[in-house]
Design a protein around this motif. Sequence first.
Motif, PDB file in Angstrom:
ATOM      1  N   MET A   1       0.843  -1.193   0.000  1.00  0.00           N
ATOM      2  CA  MET A   1       0.000   0.000   0.000  1.00  0.00           C
ATOM      3  C   MET A   1       0.890   1.259   0.000  1.00  0.00           C
ATOM      4  O   MET A   1       0.600   2.232  -0.706  1.00  0.00           O
ATOM      5  N   THR A   2       1.982   1.217   0.778  1.00  0.00           N
ATOM      6  CA  THR A   2       2.918   2.346   0.811  1.00  0.00           C
ATOM      7  C   THR A   2       3.558   2.543  -0.556  1.00  0.00           C
ATOM      8  O   THR A   2       3.658   3.670  -1.047  1.00  0.00           O
ATOM      9  N   ASP A   3       3.980   1.439  -1.178  1.00  0.00           N
ATOM     10  CA  ASP A   3       4.578   1.522  -2.523  1.00  0.00           C
ATOM     11  C   ASP A   3       3.640   2.202  -3.508  1.00  0.00           C
ATOM     12  O   ASP A   3       4.065   3.019  -4.315  1.00  0.00           O
ATOM     13  N   ARG A   4       2.362   1.867  -3.438  1.00  0.00           N
ATOM     14  CA  ARG A   4       1.391   2.485  -4.356  1.00  0.00           C
ATOM     15  C   ARG A   4       1.255   3.984  -4.090  1.00  0.00           C
ATOM     16  O   ARG A   4       0.935   4.754  -4.986  1.00  0.00           O
ATOM     17  N   ALA A   5       1.493   4.400  -2.857  1.00  0.00           N
ATOM     18  CA  ALA A   5       1.372   5.817  -2.497  1.00  0.00           C
ATOM     19  C   ALA A   5       2.640   6.608  -2.832  1.00  0.00           C
ATOM     20  O   ALA A   5       2.596   7.829  -2.922  1.00  0.00           O
ATOM     21  N   LEU A   6       3.737   5.899  -3.010  1.00  0.00           N
ATOM     22  CA  LEU A   6       5.010   6.561  -3.336  1.00  0.00           C
ATOM     23  C   LEU A   6       5.125   6.719  -4.841  1.00  0.00           C
ATOM     24  O   LEU A   6       4.542   5.959  -5.599  1.00  0.00           O
ATOM     25  N   VAL A   7       5.927   7.668  -5.275  1.00  0.00           N
ATOM     26  CA  VAL A   7       6.158   7.780  -6.713  1.00  0.00           C
ATOM     27  C   VAL A   7       6.973   6.565  -7.162  1.00  0.00           C
ATOM     28  O   VAL A   7       7.751   6.013  -6.406  1.00  0.00           O
ATOM     29  N   ALA A   8       6.798   6.169  -8.399  1.00  0.00           N
ATOM     30  CA  ALA A   8       7.396   4.939  -8.917  1.00  0.00           C
ATOM     31  C   ALA A   8       8.917   4.871  -8.729  1.00  0.00           C
ATOM     32  O   ALA A   8       9.473   3.802  -8.545  1.00  0.00           O
TER      33      ALA A   8
END
Length: 155
Positions: free
Chosen positions: A79-86
């Motif tokens: 979920m954090t990865d999805r919220a961070l820029v790629a």
Amino acid sequence: MTLSGNQKRKMRSASRLYAVQALFQMEHSSMTVEAVQREFLDHRFGAIYEGDEMQEGDPDHFGRVLEVAVNYQASIDQMTDRALVAKWPIARIDPTLRALFRAAGAEFRDTGTPPKVVIVEYVDVARAFFPDGKEPSFVNAVLDHMAREARPEAF
């Protein structure tokens, strides 16, 4: 002794700071949740360091955040990865921020606290660790995104 609502809030806030520290410590050692939890409850909550008394934490809240953060770490990290820029996968994020996102993510999973309160609280934790940096506004943006995914009904 009964505690006022304000005292309970302060203890819960302190628990969040301790949870971030404990998750950070677990990532950098081979300590188990139980060992870290025991260390914090015995030696950090209300302890006196160099003449300064540490804030008393809420042991139940602290334990719940740690337990959920550890048990659901993979899905919280996703979920954090999805919220961070790629360009910035969670593995490249500062370890303190990674611990913070895991603790906050645990609270988004556990619906006891309104997401907007969780965001404000963890932005304050970010300010404690990074008083002069851009991290608090970065944390605010990432947590807002995570909260909207985890608890869209609250927005």
